[in-house]
Design an enzyme around this catalytic site. Structure first.
Site, PDB file in Angstrom:
ATOM      1  N   GLY A  93      67.311  28.838  63.327  1.00 49.94           N
ATOM      2  CA  GLY A  93      66.080  28.052  63.232  1.00 49.94           C
ATOM      3  C   GLY A  93      65.385  28.241  61.900  1.00 49.94           C
ATOM      4  N   LYS A 114      67.644  34.157  55.281  1.00 52.03           N
ATOM      5  CA  LYS A 114      66.771  34.196  56.464  1.00 52.03           C
ATOM      6  C   LYS A 114      65.339  33.951  55.986  1.00 52.03           C
ATOM      7  CE  LYS A 114      66.167  37.415  60.348  1.00 52.03           C
ATOM      8  NZ  LYS A 114      66.764  38.627  60.919  1.00 52.03           N
ATOM      9  N   ARG A 184      79.076  35.203  66.404  1.00 52.95           N
ATOM     10  CA  ARG A 184      78.462  36.043  67.428  1.00 52.95           C
ATOM     11  C   ARG A 184      79.131  35.798  68.767  1.00 52.95           C
ATOM     12  NH1 ARG A 184      72.872  35.559  65.241  1.00 52.95           N
ATOM     13  NH2 ARG A 184      73.234  34.676  63.201  1.00 52.95           N
ATOM     14  N   ASP A 253      73.331  36.552  71.292  1.00 49.07           N
ATOM     15  CA  ASP A 253      73.325  35.880  69.979  1.00 49.07           C
ATOM     16  C   ASP A 253      73.110  36.887  68.849  1.00 49.07           C
ATOM     17  OD1 ASP A 253      70.790  35.788  71.490  1.00 49.07           O
ATOM     18  OD2 ASP A 253      69.935  35.161  69.581  1.00 49.07           O
TER      19      ASP A 253
HETATM   20  P1  AMP Z   1      66.075  36.484  66.811  1.00 48.99           P
HETATM   21  O1  AMP Z   1      65.659  37.089  68.098  1.00 48.99           O
HETATM   22  O2  AMP Z   1      65.236  36.902  65.620  1.00 48.99           O
HETATM   23  O3  AMP Z   1      67.515  36.697  66.545  1.00 48.99           O
HETATM   24  O4  AMP Z   1      65.790  34.912  66.900  1.00 48.99           O
HETATM   25  C1  AMP Z   1      66.149  34.124  68.015  1.00 48.99           C
HETATM   26  C2  AMP Z   1      66.171  32.652  67.642  1.00 48.99           C
HETATM   27  O5  AMP Z   1      64.877  32.194  67.241  1.00 48.99           O
HETATM   28  C3  AMP Z   1      67.104  32.328  66.495  1.00 48.99           C
HETATM   29  O6  AMP Z   1      67.752  31.140  66.833  1.00 48.99           O
HETATM   30  C4  AMP Z   1      66.170  32.147  65.324  1.00 48.99           C
HETATM   31  O7  AMP Z   1      66.708  31.268  64.357  1.00 48.99           O
HETATM   32  C5  AMP Z   1      64.932  31.567  65.976  1.00 48.99           C
HETATM   33  N1  AMP Z   1      63.690  31.858  65.213  1.00 48.99           N
HETATM   34  C6  AMP Z   1      63.078  33.058  65.099  1.00 48.99           C
HETATM   35  N2  AMP Z   1      61.951  32.950  64.329  1.00 48.99           N
HETATM   36  C7  AMP Z   1      61.883  31.651  63.931  1.00 48.99           C
HETATM   37  C8  AMP Z   1      60.963  30.900  63.115  1.00 48.99           C
HETATM   38  N3  AMP Z   1      59.895  31.470  62.537  1.00 48.99           N
HETATM   39  N4  AMP Z   1      61.206  29.584  62.944  1.00 48.99           N
HETATM   40  C9  AMP Z   1      62.261  28.991  63.521  1.00 48.99           C
HETATM   41  N5  AMP Z   1      63.153  29.643  64.287  1.00 48.99           N
HETATM   42  C10 AMP Z   1      62.974  30.946  64.500  1.00 48.99           C
HETATM   43 MG    MG Z   2      69.228  36.524  66.054  1.00 54.40          MG
END
Ligand code: AMP
Ligand code: MG
Length: 485
Positions: A93, A114, A184, A253
């Site tokens: 995201g 990131k 993943r 993931d």
């Molecule tokens: P994580 O737990 O950090 O691995 O994130 C889980 C999901 O949320 C992943 O698909 C990330 O890309 C998305 N994500 C986390 N923070 C953001 C953000 N600020 N904007 C868009 N997507 C996000």
């Molecule tokens: Mg992640």
């Protein structure tokens, strides 16, 4: 005659070409005032990148995704995942795979950003990242690498000059991350959820090519691949446990097929040894507590097996049998890796394993009972092997118990020299990380530099770094970490 300058990086697009169904072409958000905060010169050189060139506006463009080298195809990757047990379709995201580089050893490595802006997977998110959390990933991943634990690496953090709205407005930044791939467990789950067996096969075959090429010639390559991922993860989680690392968000993931640690969010190292330790503010049930990590990994690997069922046998019941039998190896492989590692930490690899295991288990109970600082205990123990037991004794409330234990342990003739090579003196302690990130966010990079210096050579004691080896001050209190910030 003039020749065009070589691009700042030669990027391949193997993932994007092999698995278009798992990609969305995407572009980075503008970085109004890019400023390099930290660059990993040694890693850059290892990747065939010129650190001096990465410091130029063109280099910062590559590191923030705003300059796309000719021929590169930046993509957001699609994946799925069980997050705290619930299944969801996800994807990058706020991240971009810029492409792959070939490193000095001829290995293919992902260059991934990131915090580079919204992608079609952003849902409600802003696609951005704040400077503090990106520096945190940088420090902790480099600390893990220096500890010899498989991990993604950090190439750079660049402040974007854009504010990021969280509870307050924070400086924004992009982390440039290097991985042997970003495949993943959730990548395989995504393919399975697409109900397209050809895609599922191509995802797994791509992972085999990149991570476990030796299984390609196996009569059952997909089963051999599943076994290889199980082994890699059993070994990885054992290493986390031995060093006192708590990942904090072991969703499927966030578990790689390569066996590298990935996605440093609410992670932290144990201070006092307590198996029930949870740092993450969102992990209310303690699902990913320190002691639960092996079970969480096994659960994730069961989800991988489920996703792979169509590749394991034509008939579903038979496929389930095959996957279950393969997963059965996790517990033994984990237990072997962990107990061998614990015996090594105790400096008694040469001793009778059953006796050494018994001694290892009993010392963990003592550590827990006296809330002993995990990292310094092991280091002081080597001093006890050299005849000065006072630093160790000073850490325990129950002196009679530790004295009794020391007698039994000394009878196994521990090797102090060997212990110092694998029990770190410097880990990315929570209070030090917080101190470095707060200073960096305020514009002072000196504490971050010193912390990186300490954790990049964690076994080697150096004068001037004494406070990096010390436990948190008593007033530091209970530590909480936050995810996705
Ligand atoms: P994580 O737990 O950090 O691995 O994130 C889980 C999901 O949320 C992943 O698909 C990330 O890309 C998305 N994500 C986390 N923070 C953001 C953000 N600020 N904007 C868009 N997507 C996000
Ligand atoms: Mg992640």
């Amino acid at each position: 005659m003039t020749t065009a300058p070589a691009p700042v990086a030669l990027l391949q697009h193997r993932f994007a070409s092999a698995l278009p169904e798992l990609t969305h072409a995407a572009r980075a958000a503008e970085a109004p005032q890019p400023q390099l905060v930290v660059l990993n010169d040694a890693l850059a050189a290892d990747l065939g990148l010129d650190p001096a060139r990465l410091r130029t506006p063109e280099g910062l463009g590559l590191l923030t995704g705003t300059v796309v080298p000719e021929g590169a195809t930046p993509v957001a990757q699609a994946y799925a995942g069980h997050q705290f047990g619930g299944f969801a379709r996800l994807g990058d995201g706020r991240a971009l795979l810029m492409g792959e580089l070939v490193d000095a050893d001829g290995r293919l490595r992902d260059l991934h950003l990131k915090g580079s802006g919204r992608t079609p997977f952003a849902r409600g998110g802003d696609g951005l990242a704040a400077l503090g959390p990106m520096l945190r990933e940088y420090v902790v991943s480099e600390a893990m690498h220096a500890l010899g634990i498989p991990t993604t690496r950090s190439l750079a953090v660049v402040a974007t000059g854009r504010g990021v709205r969280r509870e307050e407005i924070l400086p924004g930044a992009v982390l440039a991350r290097i991985a042997s791939s970003h495949l993943r467990v959730g990548s395989v789950q995504f393919a399975r959820a697409s109900d397209d067996t050809d895609l599922l096969r191509r995802v797994v075959d791509h992972a085999i090519e990149r991570h476990h090429p030796e299984v390609a010639s196996d009569p059952q390559p997909h089963l051999a691949f599943y076994r290889a991922v199980i082994s890699a993860q059993a070994d990885l989680v054992a290493r986390w446990m031995l060093v006192g690392f708590v990942h904090g968000v072991m969703n499927t993931d966030n578990m790689t097929l390569s066996g590298e640690t990935i996605d440093y969010g609410p992670c932290a190292f144990l201070d006092a040894f307590d198996p029930s330790t949870v740092f993450s503010s969102i992990d209310e049930g303690g699902r990913y507590a320190y002691a639960n990590q092996p079970a969480a990994a096994e659960w994730n690997l069961a989800r991988l097996g489920e996703a792979m069922l169509p590749l394991l046998a034509d008939e579903q019941d038979r496929a389930v049998e095959i996957a279950t039998e393969a997963l059965g190896a996790f517990r033994t492989e984990y237990a072997t890796a962990y107990s061998t590692g614990l015996r090594a930490k105790l400096g008694v690899l040469h001793a009778d394993p059953a006796e050494a295991d018994r001694i290892g288990t009993s010392v963990l109970e003592l550590l827990e009972a006296s809330h002993v600082d995990h990292t310094s205990f092991w280091r002081h123990l080597a001093t006890a092997a050299r005849d000065d037991a006072e630093p160790v004794r000073g850490m325990f409330l129950d002196l009679a118990a530790i004295d009794g234990w020391l007698v039994e342990w000394r009878a196994l003739s521990p090797d102090a020299e060997a212990m110092d090579h694998l029990n770190p003196l410097y880990v990315a302690r929570n209070h030090l990380v917080e101190e470095a990130l707060a200073a960096a966010t305020g514009g002072d990079l000196a504490p971050l530099g010193r912390l990186l210096e300490a954790v990049s050579a964690p076994f080697h004691e150096r004068p001037g770094l004494e406070r990096y080896a010390e436990p948190a001050p008593a007033d530091f209190g209970r530590y909480r970490t936050f995810c996705g910030t």
